[in-house]
Structures are given as C-alpha cells and as structure tokens.
Design a protein around this motif. Structure first.
Motif, PDB file in Angstrom:
ATOM      1  N   SER A  79       0.803  -1.231   0.000  1.00 44.29           N
ATOM      2  CA  SER A  79       0.000   0.000   0.000  1.00 44.29           C
ATOM      3  C   SER A  79       0.827   1.268   0.000  1.00 44.29           C
ATOM      4  O   SER A  79       0.371   2.313  -0.433  1.00 44.29           O
ATOM      5  CB  SER A  79      -0.919   0.008   1.221  1.00 44.29           C
ATOM      6  OG  SER A  79      -0.177   0.288   2.396  1.00 44.29           O
ATOM      7  N   ARG A  80       2.054   1.207   0.531  1.00 43.89           N
ATOM      8  CA  ARG A  80       2.917   2.376   0.737  1.00 43.89           C
ATOM      9  C   ARG A  80       2.297   3.384   1.707  1.00 43.89           C
ATOM     10  O   ARG A  80       2.618   4.565   1.682  1.00 43.89           O
ATOM     11  CB  ARG A  80       3.266   3.045  -0.597  1.00 43.89           C
ATOM     12  CG  ARG A  80       3.989   2.135  -1.562  1.00 43.89           C
ATOM     13  CD  ARG A  80       4.664   2.917  -2.682  1.00 43.89           C
ATOM     14  NE  ARG A  80       3.726   3.592  -3.538  1.00 43.89           N
ATOM     15  CZ  ARG A  80       3.076   3.016  -4.548  1.00 43.89           C
ATOM     16  NH1 ARG A  80       3.292   1.736  -4.813  1.00 43.89           N
ATOM     17  NH2 ARG A  80       2.245   3.703  -5.301  1.00 43.89           N
ATOM     18  N   GLN A  81       1.418   2.909   2.579  1.00 45.47           N
ATOM     19  CA  GLN A  81       0.777   3.760   3.583  1.00 45.47           C
ATOM     20  C   GLN A  81       1.444   3.636   4.947  1.00 45.47           C
ATOM     21  O   GLN A  81       0.939   4.158   5.941  1.00 45.47           O
ATOM     22  CB  GLN A  81      -0.707   3.385   3.722  1.00 45.47           C
ATOM     23  CG  GLN A  81      -1.536   3.645   2.488  1.00 45.47           C
ATOM     24  CD  GLN A  81      -2.000   5.087   2.371  1.00 45.47           C
ATOM     25  OE1 GLN A  81      -1.424   5.985   2.971  1.00 45.47           O
ATOM     26  NE2 GLN A  81      -3.041   5.317   1.602  1.00 45.47           N
ATOM     27  N   THR A  82       2.591   2.966   5.028  1.00 44.13           N
ATOM     28  CA  THR A  82       3.259   2.734   6.305  1.00 44.13           C
ATOM     29  C   THR A  82       3.958   4.001   6.801  1.00 44.13           C
ATOM     30  O   THR A  82       4.578   4.725   6.024  1.00 44.13           O
ATOM     31  CB  THR A  82       4.289   1.601   6.160  1.00 44.13           C
ATOM     32  OG1 THR A  82       3.634   0.446   5.637  1.00 44.13           O
ATOM     33  CG2 THR A  82       4.919   1.260   7.490  1.00 44.13           C
ATOM     34  N   LEU A  83       3.853   4.235   8.113  1.00 42.30           N
ATOM     35  CA  LEU A  83       4.507   5.372   8.750  1.00 42.30           C
ATOM     36  C   LEU A  83       5.472   4.883   9.825  1.00 42.30           C
ATOM     37  O   LEU A  83       5.400   3.726  10.255  1.00 42.30           O
ATOM     38  CB  LEU A  83       3.483   6.313   9.396  1.00 42.30           C
ATOM     39  CG  LEU A  83       2.639   7.172   8.462  1.00 42.30           C
ATOM     40  CD1 LEU A  83       1.385   6.402   8.054  1.00 42.30           C
ATOM     41  CD2 LEU A  83       2.247   8.476   9.124  1.00 42.30           C
ATOM     42  N   GLU A  84       6.336   5.781  10.267  1.00 49.31           N
ATOM     43  CA  GLU A  84       7.182   5.497  11.412  1.00 49.31           C
ATOM     44  C   GLU A  84       7.177   6.710  12.335  1.00 49.31           C
ATOM     45  O   GLU A  84       6.948   7.845  11.897  1.00 49.31           O
ATOM     46  CB  GLU A  84       8.604   5.147  10.999  1.00 49.31           C
ATOM     47  CG  GLU A  84       9.351   6.251  10.289  1.00 49.31           C
ATOM     48  CD  GLU A  84      10.741   5.805   9.852  1.00 49.31           C
ATOM     49  OE1 GLU A  84      11.708   6.518  10.177  1.00 49.31           O
ATOM     50  OE2 GLU A  84      10.862   4.755   9.183  1.00 49.31           O
ATOM     51  N   TYR A  85       7.429   6.446  13.602  1.00 46.95           N
ATOM     52  CA  TYR A  85       7.456   7.510  14.614  1.00 46.95           C
ATOM     53  C   TYR A  85       8.844   7.576  15.218  1.00 46.95           C
ATOM     54  O   TYR A  85       9.322   6.612  15.820  1.00 46.95           O
ATOM     55  CB  TYR A  85       6.422   7.248  15.704  1.00 46.95           C
ATOM     56  CG  TYR A  85       6.353   8.359  16.735  1.00 46.95           C
ATOM     57  CD1 TYR A  85       5.620   9.514  16.479  1.00 46.95           C
ATOM     58  CD2 TYR A  85       7.024   8.262  17.947  1.00 46.95           C
ATOM     59  CE1 TYR A  85       5.557  10.542  17.410  1.00 46.95           C
ATOM     60  CE2 TYR A  85       6.971   9.283  18.882  1.00 46.95           C
ATOM     61  CZ  TYR A  85       6.233  10.420  18.607  1.00 46.95           C
ATOM     62  OH  TYR A  85       6.176  11.437  19.525  1.00 46.95           O
ATOM     63  N   THR A  86       9.532   8.717  15.038  1.00 41.68           N
ATOM     64  CA  THR A  86      10.862   8.922  15.608  1.00 41.68           C
ATOM     65  C   THR A  86      10.909  10.270  16.306  1.00 41.68           C
ATOM     66  O   THR A  86      11.860  11.034  16.159  1.00 41.68           O
ATOM     67  CB  THR A  86      11.940   8.856  14.512  1.00 41.68           C
ATOM     68  OG1 THR A  86      11.617   9.830  13.502  1.00 41.68           O
ATOM     69  CG2 THR A  86      12.024   7.479  13.892  1.00 41.68           C
ATOM     70  N   GLY A  87       9.853  10.568  17.061  1.00 42.73           N
ATOM     71  CA  GLY A  87       9.682  11.882  17.666  1.00 42.73           C
ATOM     72  C   GLY A  87       8.563  12.645  16.998  1.00 42.73           C
ATOM     73  O   GLY A  87       7.924  13.509  17.602  1.00 42.73           O
ATOM     74  N   SER A  88       8.326  12.344  15.731  1.00 43.50           N
ATOM     75  CA  SER A  88       7.169  12.825  14.982  1.00 43.50           C
ATOM     76  C   SER A  88       6.850  11.773  13.926  1.00 43.50           C
ATOM     77  O   SER A  88       7.704  10.953  13.567  1.00 43.50           O
ATOM     78  CB  SER A  88       7.452  14.179  14.325  1.00 43.50           C
ATOM     79  OG  SER A  88       8.532  14.066  13.411  1.00 43.50           O
ATOM     80  N   TRP A  89       5.616  11.805  13.437  1.00 39.14           N
ATOM     81  CA  TRP A  89       5.188  10.822  12.446  1.00 39.14           C
ATOM     82  C   TRP A  89       5.624  11.253  11.055  1.00 39.14           C
ATOM     83  O   TRP A  89       5.606  12.437  10.717  1.00 39.14           O
ATOM     84  CB  TRP A  89       3.674  10.648  12.479  1.00 39.14           C
ATOM     85  CG  TRP A  89       3.174   9.884  13.666  1.00 39.14           C
ATOM     86  CD1 TRP A  89       2.553  10.399  14.772  1.00 39.14           C
ATOM     87  CD2 TRP A  89       3.254   8.468  13.880  1.00 39.14           C
ATOM     88  NE1 TRP A  89       2.251   9.400  15.660  1.00 39.14           N
ATOM     89  CE2 TRP A  89       2.662   8.199  15.132  1.00 39.14           C
ATOM     90  CE3 TRP A  89       3.765   7.415  13.143  1.00 39.14           C
ATOM     91  CZ2 TRP A  89       2.564   6.912  15.647  1.00 39.14           C
ATOM     92  CZ3 TRP A  89       3.667   6.128  13.656  1.00 39.14           C
ATOM     93  CH2 TRP A  89       3.076   5.891  14.887  1.00 39.14           C
ATOM     94  N   GLY A  90       5.996  10.276  10.246  1.00 38.48           N
ATOM     95  CA  GLY A  90       6.336  10.538   8.857  1.00 38.48           C
ATOM     96  C   GLY A  90       6.315   9.246   8.068  1.00 38.48           C
ATOM     97  O   GLY A  90       6.250   8.141   8.643  1.00 38.48           O
ATOM     98  N   PRO A  91       6.352   9.327   6.727  1.00 37.11           N
ATOM     99  CA  PRO A  91       6.369   8.110   5.905  1.00 37.11           C
ATOM    100  C   PRO A  91       7.529   7.204   6.286  1.00 37.11           C
ATOM    101  O   PRO A  91       8.640   7.665   6.511  1.00 37.11           O
ATOM    102  CB  PRO A  91       6.503   8.657   4.480  1.00 37.11           C
ATOM    103  CG  PRO A  91       5.954  10.044   4.554  1.00 37.11           C
ATOM    104  CD  PRO A  91       6.323  10.552   5.915  1.00 37.11           C
ATOM    105  N   SER A  92       7.266   5.913   6.347  1.00 40.75           N
ATOM    106  CA  SER A  92       8.287   4.965   6.784  1.00 40.75           C
ATOM    107  C   SER A  92       9.278   4.668   5.666  1.00 40.75           C
ATOM    108  O   SER A  92       8.929   4.655   4.483  1.00 40.75           O
ATOM    109  CB  SER A  92       7.635   3.655   7.236  1.00 40.75           C
ATOM    110  OG  SER A  92       8.616   2.667   7.485  1.00 40.75           O
ATOM    111  N   ARG A  93      10.503   4.399   6.061  1.00 39.01           N
ATOM    112  CA  ARG A  93      11.501   3.944   5.101  1.00 39.01           C
ATOM    113  C   ARG A  93      11.209   2.535   4.596  1.00 39.01           C
ATOM    114  O   ARG A  93      11.816   2.086   3.631  1.00 39.01           O
ATOM    115  CB  ARG A  93      12.879   4.001   5.763  1.00 39.01           C
ATOM    116  CG  ARG A  93      13.396   5.414   5.975  1.00 39.01           C
ATOM    117  CD  ARG A  93      14.410   5.511   7.077  1.00 39.01           C
ATOM    118  NE  ARG A  93      13.811   5.419   8.393  1.00 39.01           N
ATOM    119  CZ  ARG A  93      14.471   5.538   9.527  1.00 39.01           C
ATOM    120  NH1 ARG A  93      15.763   5.760   9.506  1.00 39.01           N
ATOM    121  NH2 ARG A  93      13.857   5.459  10.685  1.00 39.01           N
ATOM    122  N   LEU A  94      10.268   1.834   5.232  1.00 36.22           N
ATOM    123  CA  LEU A  94       9.879   0.492   4.796  1.00 36.22           C
ATOM    124  C   LEU A  94       8.660   0.503   3.882  1.00 36.22           C
ATOM    125  O   LEU A  94       8.194  -0.567   3.481  1.00 36.22           O
ATOM    126  CB  LEU A  94       9.567  -0.384   6.017  1.00 36.22           C
ATOM    127  CG  LEU A  94      10.696  -0.618   7.012  1.00 36.22           C
ATOM    128  CD1 LEU A  94      10.177  -1.391   8.215  1.00 36.22           C
ATOM    129  CD2 LEU A  94      11.840  -1.367   6.362  1.00 36.22           C
TER     130      LEU A  94
END
Length: 813
Positions: free
Chosen positions: A682-697
């Motif tokens: 889907s390319r809808q994956t996000l990651e949280y590293t202090g703020s949310w953003g599109p995931s590198r995965l």
C-alpha cells in the motif's frame, strides 16, 4: 589481475596556466561550448570554506528544478563560527529558497554533504559537529537526517552510534534502496589514523558500526573513504593513505565489496594498478578525489595529484577497461587538466555520470587565464564514450560575459532527470548556486498520477461506481506525439477483472493529460491491484512509465487493512523506547465509526514489554498525524499474537479525510511489530521517531493492522445487488464487538412498530432483552447497557414475525 603498464598519452587534454582553454569543433551535443551560467543566485552567507568542503564539495543535490543544499550559517563567534547546520530548498532552479534548521549547536567544523538517490523521495543529509573550546577540538559526532514529509521540512535527525566516542570527521555517504553507507575518519591527534563505516540495510532504522581501515603507517595521513553503492550488493570505495616511494606519498586506493559493504575483497593501489611511476614527491591529498559508478558499476575516478600537500597540481581520470564488479582489470590513467608533473595549475576535481545519456562530466578549479583575466576559474570536460576521450568544454561564463571566478569546489551534478548538466555551489563571501544550461534533447513520458491523488493504496465500496483515471506528463524536453495508455485491475492474485486503454497526445514538454476510463463496479469484497502504464515510441526513461497500486473493495461494516498474507510475518523492533510504526487509512464513505483496532505484536528479546496503541486524526501539517483521538496501553506477553483495543463509550467517528493507527514501543528492544512483505504494497506505512512521517519500509512492507469500522452506507443507492429484506429486521452493524459497558447497534426496521433485542450466552440461555417501541420504518441506532456481564454472548433482534441471525459480542470486565 592484468594491469596495463605505462601512461596512456593519446588524446590528453591539457590546461596550461597562460593560454585559454580551446573549444574543439565537431559532432558533439549542442550543449558543448562555454555555457552561460544562469541563474547566479545567492543562497546564504557562510563564514568559512568548511561550509561547502564536505564529501568532495557535494553539499548540493538537484532533481529537475528542485535544488537542495546543506551548509553552516555564520554565528559571529570567532572560534565556533558556524551557527549549527541548515538546509535550503529551491523549487525554481535556485532563484528562491526555503530554509530549515537541522542543528543549533555552534561549532568550528561541519563538513556537510547531501545525496539524493533516484529511488528516494527525499535527500539524505549528513555532517559532523566539531566544537572548539578555544584551544582543542571536542570529540566530533556524525549526524544524518532526512525529510520525513519532503518538502515540508519535518526532519528525522540521528547521531550515528559511537561517532562521538570515536571522534569522527569528514563524513561521506551514499544510499540506494534500503541501503545507506556512511564513512568518516579519525584524524589521529596522537592516536593512529583510522576510518570508520556505518551500514544500514533498512533505511536508517538500525545501524552496524565498524572500524574500516587502519593503515599500516597508522600515525600518518589517511583521508575519509568515499563510498558508492552499485547493484546487487556491490559497494566500491576510494581513499588514500601513506605509501613509501622514496618519500611518504599519499597514494590512491580502490576497494570493493560484493555483500553490501560487510566484507571487502580487494585493496588496489591505483598508481601501481595503472603502471604509473609517480613524479618526485607526488601525492594526492585531502578530498581532492571523487568518483561515480556507471550503470554497469564500472568506476570512473577523478583525482588531483600534486607535490607533497600543495593545494594545486594536475587532475587525472582513472578507470578500468576490462573485467566486472569485484574483478576490474586493465586500469588506466588519463591526464585531464594540468602538465602531468605536479605544477600548481588545477585542484578540487568533481565527476558525475548521466546514466540517461551516457555522458561523464568532470569539473576542476584552476588557473585558466584568458586575456586580462588572471583569476581562478571553473573549467569542465565531458566524455560521451565512457571516458576513453574527453571534450574540453572551456570555462564557465557568467551572465555579465565574464568568466566566473571559482572559490571552492566546482561541483558537477546530474539531476537524475532532465535537464541535467553542470551545477555547483561555490564559496566567496556567500554560498552561490550556479546552473550551466546543458540540456540534452530527451523524449520521456510518465504516469504522474493514477486512480487516486496520493498514488497510494486505497479503499472503494462494494456496489459503488469507481472511475479509473490517469494523469500523463511529458517529462522530457522534446515534443511528445501520440501515446498509448493502459489501465487494468487484477483480482488478487492473478485474475484480471477490468482492462481498458486509450490514446492521447500530443504533449508539449511539461504538459499533462488527464485520461478518464470507463467506470467499473466492484461486486464483492476483494483485494485488487491497479496497474497503469503508458507507452510512447522513443521513450528513453521507462522506469516512470508505470504505476501499481493496492486497492480493496469493502462493505459498510468491515475490517480495513492492507493484509495480503495471513500466514507469514516479519517482526521488527526499534533499539530504543519511544519509537514506533503505523499506517494511514482513508475510509471510502463517511461518517465512519472506528470500533476496534487490532495490531499483530510479539515480545522483544528482553521479554514482555508495553506498547501504546493510538488512533490519530489527520489534522497535522500536510495531512499528517495530529490530534490523538484514542490511546491505550497493552502489555505484550506472547511471542506473536493479535492485540485488540476498543475505544471506551461511543466509537470514534471520522467525518472526512483519513485517520492513522500507530504503535509506540515502550521497551528498549520491544515489543516487536508485525509486517508483511506480500505484494501489492500500500505504501501507507509510517514510522514515529519523535514525529510521524512516511516509513523507510513503505515500499517493501505493510503493517499487520486491522481496524473494525462501520460506515453509514445505503448500498441500495449505490448500485449493489444487496437489498433489504421485505419483512425481516436487519442488523446492519454492532459495535464495538469487544466491549466493556455498552453495545451500539445500527439496524433497519422494515415497517413502523416495535423491535426486540435479545442477548444469549454460549449455552443458549437468554440473559437480557430490550424492547424499542413505536420505531419508524428505516434505519435506527440504539445503545444497549451490558454492565455486569462478562464473556462471549450472542445478540439477535426481531419483530413480531422475523428474527435476524445471531451476532457475537465479547464483553470484558
């Protein structure tokens, strides 16, 4: 290994300090000649050349008209004269700029760099932070950063592990796909010189940190290795260290890896490999080298050699003529500019390769005197035959018809798409962006948008009318004639249920067409893949001609998810608490009630740990996660299991836009998060590293998340063959299906009158009943109080004539 002895003298290009560089006539692309530099725009004041000296001067990256730079702005402090690190974005070819701060630490050295891999949506920035206390430097860490929502300036900044402990300077980096390689050097200070390498194979989620090279002359000079990533695990590096030739020469070396930079199979002294006998006191020193890999992973190397550690000398091109990655042979050296004896003429070579047109660009700074001009100028050269012969293109000429004075690093860049050419950032009193107009004539057409505006996985309703569309863009510099466009929908995994095509065009460069295809109605809940592509005769760039998207057709009451594989799972975790992953969901109809969230989790290596599951609105910057709508903490005690959370009271209702589900890891190494790698993604994956953003995965995997929703969908009005029974009451939705205090039901009553609801336990015993009197015909919603109950129950509703099928509900204490 076979080496060719002797220096190849044929076809050499020399640039003497007294005469102007000539322009050869002949059959060559129309771009040849001394180009006018347009525009010549100031980016920012900078206090010191270390603001642009990083990684062979490449603190600038270009993609079309988008330009990004990284630099250290002035602090006004005479000791730590950099006021941190900033990046600049320009979207009009360098005329206007937006700036973002990456660091506010005042330091004396930053040596910044940036790379922008073709398969990355945003550039990767890197720099060091060496602070001085007035007499000595404090240990210097290395940082990397990328824009999570490019170009909105939402940055993830990470300090590379052990870099401050190892006191690392002069970083260099490359990236491709999910692989990032970063290198740096420890500059001795009474300890052996040695270089270090950081490797990430998941786009910076985790890092491997190792010592890279400790030269045998450990206390002598050794410069930062420059890495370049090729195909199928191939990584090459150039660097230098001390070798005795009757003097301590800083000699050039080449290394290769076939396993992504984990192990290295060769160490080649390039002087010896080329059979070159260096002139007396010859040496290559301090970032006077650069190289690229072409489409066949053949290295093309630029190096300045001079006498001792003098800044100026002569610039050479080095490359193999035979072999393959891991076994290159037939190394040759060609003199590009200078006299070949170390005379102080040129310095700071830069090289790049345009893969679309097969052109090598080589730029230098040096004494290219012409007439009364005795300033240091910028000269450049091109090769269209893989480096065998080189075209002398002259010096850059500015808008005022004067040759441009070079200050630091005439950087050569290929933009990754047209137009491409010579671009660079130089240093006088300001950081300047130059653009030389080398614009090859290119035929290219691309799919700009397909099926939805985000080009991401999406949901549609069963029985609803879906209108396929594509936006086609002329991405080239040539006029595009008639093209063919195709749109197909494939039922997972292999059956095509829709296929259509049409012709379009013509299109001028930069122009777009919107194509509307015949409508389609999904008839059942199903997983689909949307495949769209465009064909134009003579198209040079085929990688942007197609698009694949994940599409799901759902009913009004369903689990929204991107799951394809119910068997296999990949578990991933962070190596520090407070980080997480998630996914975005856009319902196909509103209002949408979110009843239950399910996430597949497993214990980390330290055993049970907590995780926070959150529901978040899309009211953040740029539609990113903003307001937390609901959150709950779960204790993950299983090696792998689904964990459910239920909003207390009424369900969370989404009336427009999207929502996000995320999981934040609270343990040091867990819990682990479940992913699947089955396509379509889907390319809808996000990651949280202090703020949310599109995931590198996001290009590789989807999270194992499910959201039970109820949408107010009048299916009979949407063309579905599903209809309401004439006399039987219909239980449209029951939510939440796992609850503590109350259950909400949405139902349709076939006629005006009373309606009864009954709750049974697993033995069939009637536990509770409700009566709702004098209801109107049509749809209604009621809430049932189930306090005091616990366990699995079954709910039915009925009237005087008919009863609906039973629905399960789980009631928690």
């Amino acid at each position: 290994m076979l080496f060719v002895a002797g220096l190849l003298m044929g076809g050499l290009i020399e640039a003497p300090p007294i005469e102007a560089i000539g322009i050869d006539e002949g059959d060559f692309p129309a771009s040849s000649g001394a180009p006018e530099i347009t525009p010549r725009d100031t980016i920012s004041p900078v206090p010191n050349k270390r603001s642009v000296l990083g990684t062979a001067g490449k603190n600038i990256a270009v993609r079309g008209n988008t330009v990004v730079v990284i630099f250290g702005p002035p602090s006004g402090d005479p000791i730590n004269f950099f006021d941190g690190v900033e990046v600049g974005y320009s979207f009009d070819g360098g005329h206007t700029w937006d700036f973002f701060v990456l660091s506010t630490t005042q330091v004396r050295r930053v040596y910044p760099g940036v790379i922008w891999p073709e398969d990355w949506d945003s550039p990767l920035f890197f720099w060091q932070e060496a602070e001085s206390d007035g007499s000595t430097y404090l240990p210097s860490p290395i940082y990397v950063a990328w824009d999570l929502v490019f170009p909105n300036g939402v940055f993830n900044v990470e300090e590379l592990p052990h870099s401050e402990e190892w006191d690392v300077w002069l970083p260099s980096a490359d990236a491709s796909g999910d692989t990032i390689i970063v290198t740096g050097i420890h500059l001795g200070n009474g300890e052996p010189y040695r270089s270090f390498i950081w490797r990430s194979y998941d786009r910076g989620i985790s890092w491997e940190a190792d010592t890279f090279i400790t030269p045998s002359h450990g206390y002598e000079w050794h410069d930062t290795p420059i890495p370049r990533i090729g195909h199928d695990g191939y990584v090459a590096v150039i660097t230098d260290w001390i070798v005795g030739y009757g003097w301590d020469a800083i000699a050039p070396f080449f290394l290769e890896s076939l396993d992504g930079g984990r192990t290295w199979i060769d160490t080649i002294n390039l002087w010896d490999a080329c059979g070159w006998t260096p002139y007396d006191s010859a040496s290559g020193w301090w970032y006077d080298y650069d190289f690229v890999l072409d489409t066949n992973d053949r290295p093309h190397i630029a190096w300045k050699f001079g006498v001792g550690i003098l800044e100026y000398g002569d610039c050479w091109y080095i490359s193999p003529t035979e072999g393959a990655p891991g076994a290159w042979e037939g190394w040759e050296m060609r003199l590009i500019a200078g006299e070949g004896n170390g005379a102080t003429i040129v310095t700071q070579p830069s090289i790049t390769y345009d893969p679309y047109h097969g052109i090598l660009y080589y730029a230098v700074k040096g004494f290219f005197a012409s007439g009364s001009d005795t300033f240091i100028d910028i000269g450049y050269f091109t090769s269209v035959d893989g480096g065998n012969t080189w075209q002398d293109e002259g010096v850059f000429v500015g808008p005022d018809e004067q040759e441009e004075e070079a200050f630091e690093f005439p950087v050569v860049l290929s933009s990754g798409e047209v137009p491409c050419g010579i671009r660079g950032s130089y240093l006088g009193d300001d950081l300047i962006f130059y653009h030389a107009g080398i614009v090859p004539q290119v035929t290219d057409i691309s799919v700009f948008e397909s099926a939805n505006k985000d080009n991401l996985g999406f949901f549609v309703l069963v029985g609803d009318t879906f209108v396929p569309y594509m936006i086609i863009r002329n991405s080239g510099t040539e006029y595009a004639g008639t093209y063919e466009a195709y749109f197909k929908i494939k039922k997972f995994p292999e059956t095509y249920v829709y296929s259509s095509s049409m012709t379009g065009g013509p299109l001028a460069p930069g122009e777009m067409d919107t194509l509307i295809f015949p409508p389609w109605v999904p008839e059942e809940p199903m997983k689909y893949e949307v495949i769209s592509w465009v064909y134009l005769y003579g198209d040079l760039f085929l990688s942007n001609n197609w698009m694949k998207l994940d599409m799901r057709s759902v009913t009004g009451e369903t689990w929204l998810s991107y799951l394809n594989d119910t068997v296999n799972v990949t578990l991933s975790n962070w190596y520090e608490p407070g980080r997480g992953w998630g996914a975005r969901f856009t319902p196909p109809s509103y209002p949408c009630d979110l009843e239950t969230v399910a996430v597949l989790l497993g214990m980390g290596e330290n055993g049970p740990d907590d995780a926070v599951i959150v529901l978040v609105d899309d009211d953040g910057p740029g539609g990113m996660p903003g307001t937390v709508l609901f959150q709950d903490t779960v204790n993950v005690v299983d090696s792998l299991n689904w964990y459910y959370v239920v909003p207390e009271g009424t369900p969370v209702t989404i009336s427009d836009g999207s929502f996000y589900v995320g999981v934040i890891q609270l343990g040091e190494v867990g819990p682990a998060f479940g992913f699947e790698r089955a396509h379509p993604v889907s390319r809808q994956t996000l990651e949280y590293t202090g703020s949310w953003g599109p995931s590198r995965l996001r290009e590789l995997a989807d999270p194992k998340i499910m959201v039970k929703v109820h949408m107010e969908v009048e299916v009979t009005e949407r063309g579905s063959q599903i209809g309401f029974a004439t006399l039987e009451p219909r239980l449209i939705s029951l939510f939440p299906s796992i609850t503590r205090n109350s259950v909400n039901i949405v139902f349709s009553n076939p006629y005006k009158g009373d309606l009864f609801v009954r709750l049974y336990d697993v033995s069939g015993r009637l536990v509770r009943s409700w009566k709702f009197g004098d209801l109107k015909r049509g749809r209604s919603k009621e809430s049932l109080n189930v306090k005091g109950l616990e366990g699995v129950y079954f709910l039915r509703l009925g009237n005087e004539r008919y009863w609906s099928p039973a629905r399960k509900v789980v009631i928690l204490k």
